[in-house]
Write a protein that holds these residues in place. Sequence first.
Motif, mmCIF file in Angstrom:
data_model
loop_
_atom_site.group_PDB
_atom_site.id
_atom_site.type_symbol
_atom_site.label_atom_id
_atom_site.label_comp_id
_atom_site.label_asym_id
_atom_site.label_seq_id
_atom_site.Cartn_x
_atom_site.Cartn_y
_atom_site.Cartn_z
ATOM 1 N N HIS A 196 0.836 -1.199 0.000
ATOM 2 C CA HIS A 196 0.000 0.000 0.000
ATOM 3 C C HIS A 196 0.872 1.251 0.000
ATOM 4 C CE1 HIS A 196 -2.642 3.074 1.947
ATOM 5 N NE2 HIS A 196 -3.522 2.559 1.105
ATOM 6 N N HIS A 197 1.944 1.227 0.778
ATOM 7 C CA HIS A 197 2.852 2.375 0.870
ATOM 8 C C HIS A 197 3.565 2.605 -0.461
ATOM 9 C CE1 HIS A 197 6.397 4.726 2.176
ATOM 10 N NE2 HIS A 197 5.575 5.199 3.100
ATOM 11 N N ILE A 198 4.033 1.537 -1.105
ATOM 12 C CA ILE A 198 4.759 1.666 -2.370
ATOM 13 C C ILE A 198 3.845 2.165 -3.492
ATOM 14 C CG2 ILE A 198 5.888 0.325 -4.202
ATOM 15 C CD1 ILE A 198 7.214 -1.331 -2.012
ATOM 16 N N LEU A 199 2.644 1.626 -3.578
ATOM 17 C CA LEU A 199 1.712 2.062 -4.629
ATOM 18 C C LEU A 199 1.308 3.515 -4.434
ATOM 19 C CD1 LEU A 199 -0.610 -1.057 -5.152
ATOM 20 C CD2 LEU A 199 1.443 -0.395 -6.399
ATOM 21 N N ASN A 200 1.112 3.908 -3.182
ATOM 22 C CA ASN A 200 0.812 5.320 -2.914
ATOM 23 C C ASN A 200 1.953 6.221 -3.355
ATOM 24 O OD1 ASN A 200 -1.797 5.796 -1.836
ATOM 25 N ND2 ASN A 200 -1.233 4.738 0.037
ATOM 26 N N ALA A 201 3.184 5.762 -3.157
ATOM 27 C CA ALA A 201 4.358 6.572 -3.498
ATOM 28 C C ALA A 201 4.465 6.837 -4.993
ATOM 29 C CB ALA A 201 5.625 5.886 -2.995
ATOM 30 N N ILE A 202 3.928 5.934 -5.824
ATOM 31 C CA ILE A 202 4.017 6.127 -7.280
ATOM 32 C C ILE A 202 2.668 6.547 -7.876
ATOM 33 C CG2 ILE A 202 5.974 4.578 -7.583
ATOM 34 C CD1 ILE A 202 4.089 2.389 -8.387
ATOM 35 N N LEU A 225 12.822 3.003 -6.874
ATOM 36 C CA LEU A 225 12.992 4.155 -5.989
ATOM 37 C C LEU A 225 12.004 4.097 -4.823
ATOM 38 C CD1 LEU A 225 13.425 6.938 -8.710
ATOM 39 C CD2 LEU A 225 15.180 6.153 -7.109
ATOM 40 N N ALA A 226 10.747 3.788 -5.120
ATOM 41 C CA ALA A 226 9.722 3.707 -4.067
ATOM 42 C C ALA A 226 10.051 2.606 -3.066
ATOM 43 C CB ALA A 226 8.351 3.461 -4.695
ATOM 44 N N GLN A 278 13.489 10.500 -2.872
ATOM 45 C CA GLN A 278 12.167 11.096 -3.097
ATOM 46 C C GLN A 278 12.226 12.152 -4.189
ATOM 47 O OE1 GLN A 278 10.869 12.484 0.724
ATOM 48 N NE2 GLN A 278 10.519 10.430 1.529
ATOM 49 N N SER A 279 13.326 12.924 -4.214
ATOM 50 C CA SER A 279 13.509 13.919 -5.272
ATOM 51 C C SER A 279 13.617 13.250 -6.640
ATOM 52 C CB SER A 279 14.766 14.746 -4.981
ATOM 53 O OG SER A 279 15.020 15.665 -6.025
ATOM 54 N N GLN A 280 14.360 12.141 -6.710
ATOM 55 C CA GLN A 280 14.481 11.403 -7.963
ATOM 56 C C GLN A 280 13.131 10.815 -8.385
ATOM 57 O OE1 GLN A 280 17.714 8.510 -7.966
ATOM 58 N NE2 GLN A 280 18.881 9.784 -6.532
ATOM 59 N N LEU A 281 12.382 10.323 -7.403
ATOM 60 C CA LEU A 281 11.074 9.735 -7.712
ATOM 61 C C LEU A 281 10.108 10.792 -8.229
ATOM 62 C CD1 LEU A 281 9.181 7.315 -7.729
ATOM 63 C CD2 LEU A 281 8.673 7.757 -5.317
#
Length: 456
Positions: A164-170, A292-293, A350-353
């Motif tokens: 859930h955390h990874i999908l939210n991040a992208i 990255l995530a 996070q900047s790269q993402l």
Amino acid sequence: MYRKILTFKEAEEGSYLAEWSNLKCLVVDETDRMVEEGYFSELTDILNKIHEAADKEKLQTLVFSATLTFAKAQDVAEEEKKKAKELSAHQKIQRLIKLTGLRENKHKVIDLTRQMGTAGCLVEARINCGNLVEKDTALVYLLNRYPGRTMVFVNSVDAARRLHHILNAINIDPMILHAKMIQKQRLRNLEKFAESKNAVLIATDVAARGLDIQGIDHVIHYQVPKKVEIYIHRSGRTARASHRGLTVVLVDPQSRQFYMKLCKGLNRMQDLDIFPIDFEPLMIAIKKRVRLASEIDSLEFRCKKIKMSESWFEKAAREADLDYDETRSREMGGLNLEVDEMIRKSRQLQSQLRSELSAPLPRSDGSDSMRTKYITAEIVSRLRAVGDNAIDVLNQKIEDTKEWKRKNRKATKTDEMNSMKKSLKNSQKNKDRLAEKQRQAKMVKFSMANSLDDNK
């Protein structure tokens, strides 16, 4: 669930929950689940109470289950547990009849189970993954390439939270459902999932049964279930009421043994078909984001773990009225430096993402790379040729593979025939050469004989 059972058991005399004499129909669903989870001891009391009070000649009892297996027999000796695992289908049904109080000689068994266990309209496939990043990438690829109402099943709450955390991040906004959530939040997430045609729900096996949400297009087994029954129930969330549905199993090296066990339990003589990754540019772009995530999530998890450890130690020291010694202070200082370094690295990632997310993903139809002023028939045909239905794409890939194998077999057979003809032709040439040599040898011998006769 337990509170509801107690409500039935502790119903006072005169309450409608204590009056069963006029009951006409009793329905028991998911019987095997109740046995596995240990609810059957309480449920047995309720069923016995109902059968004692109701008119047995007028009471109709209906029992439903998609998997008539008892993986964990309750309240029996270990030897009986082992025997329970080896019960035949007939023995399982007979046991079910006894447990639920059906009439011994007047019951009817209607078995609609297919030999393979799953629904006839269900299309099954797998994707082989080399590691965790590849598995995450394959999941995100499916969600982007084939939008639709999708359920993603995992084996644990921790795995659900991580995903859930990874999908939210992208920038994918999934709902989540697991046993540690309060009921109100579960229902709210289910409502949101049912309202959107392109929703994603990450769930543990708490959602594998009892949910009838219309129009679920895909079920993805992010982690291979360890039991065949769980796979059948998970996959049963789609392909309902004669509608098509797709289920995809993500198989990595750690879960390979469970996948093989799954195929064997489903009476599959061959592996599930491999789901095609038909647009490599999209896969490459997604892999960068997922990597990255995943690294950010790993760093944040480690920071959280260190901080929780520090908080526990500080609390324990404070409650015991103790001061830190010099060694512990240095340890704490070192941990703080480590946390600071992880936070700094996390911010860089996070900047790269954010930079990666600012660019649109490649479109599978290639329309984002077209440079033309006019729409031609060729362009329209090209855009229409790219399918966006996962089942159609899989079926087309299977047909293409079959056609390729047929042509390959035909080409191999042709090569073998040509090789055989060539071999026969060479063999015939060799025979002709040998015959010619023998003929010439005879002529030489005959000529020499004539020459000797003339000399005489």
